[in-house]
Design a protein around this motif. Sequence first.
Motif, PDB file in Angstrom:
ATOM      1  N   ASP A  57      -5.152  -5.653  -1.591  1.00  0.00           N
ATOM      2  CA  ASP A  57      -5.836  -6.760  -2.259  1.00  0.00           C
ATOM      3  C   ASP A  57      -6.949  -7.318  -1.385  1.00  0.00           C
TER       4      ASP A  57
ATOM      5  N   ASP B 122       0.466  -4.000  -0.093  1.00  0.00           N
ATOM      6  CA  ASP B 122      -0.158  -4.628  -1.262  1.00  0.00           C
ATOM      7  C   ASP B 122      -1.167  -5.696  -0.836  1.00  0.00           C
ATOM      8  N   ARG B 123      -0.784  -6.505   0.149  1.00  0.00           N
ATOM      9  CA  ARG B 123      -1.702  -7.536   0.626  1.00  0.00           C
ATOM     10  C   ARG B 123      -2.952  -6.908   1.221  1.00  0.00           C
TER      11      ARG B 123
ATOM     12  N   THR C 286      -9.862  -4.975  -1.566  1.00  0.00           N
ATOM     13  CA  THR C 286     -10.566  -5.115  -2.847  1.00  0.00           C
ATOM     14  C   THR C 286     -11.479  -6.330  -2.815  1.00  0.00           C
TER      15      THR C 286
END
Length: 119
Positions: A39, A35-36, A42
């Motif tokens: 992110d 997830d990190r 992104t």
Amino acid sequence: MSVEMWTAVSSGVVGVVSAGAAVWSGQAARRTRQDRRRDDFTVVTDAMRKEIDRQGQRIEELEQTSDRQEQRLEGAGVAITYLIDRIRSLTAWVHSAGMEPPVAKPIPERAREFIHHDV
């Protein structure tokens, strides 16, 4: 073992299990490494997209500036050609009147690379 001992042992076990459950739920609530990374990707792609847009606008501005400069240079070339033709016609008129035109000042060093006409 007495009842008090069983109560103490069971309390200890319940405490350890509760602590384990708290640690497990804390880990489950955290963002994963994937997830990190997603992110971060992104954020990086958004920043790159903004920078690409900014560079595109800058290139458009530079192209417009370049076009304006080319138009000015083309106009200056036409003006210089006109002036050279005008000087030649005046020189021819002075010669036809039987006179000599005045001697021209020497051509400046910076201008020599642009003047290819013997006026």
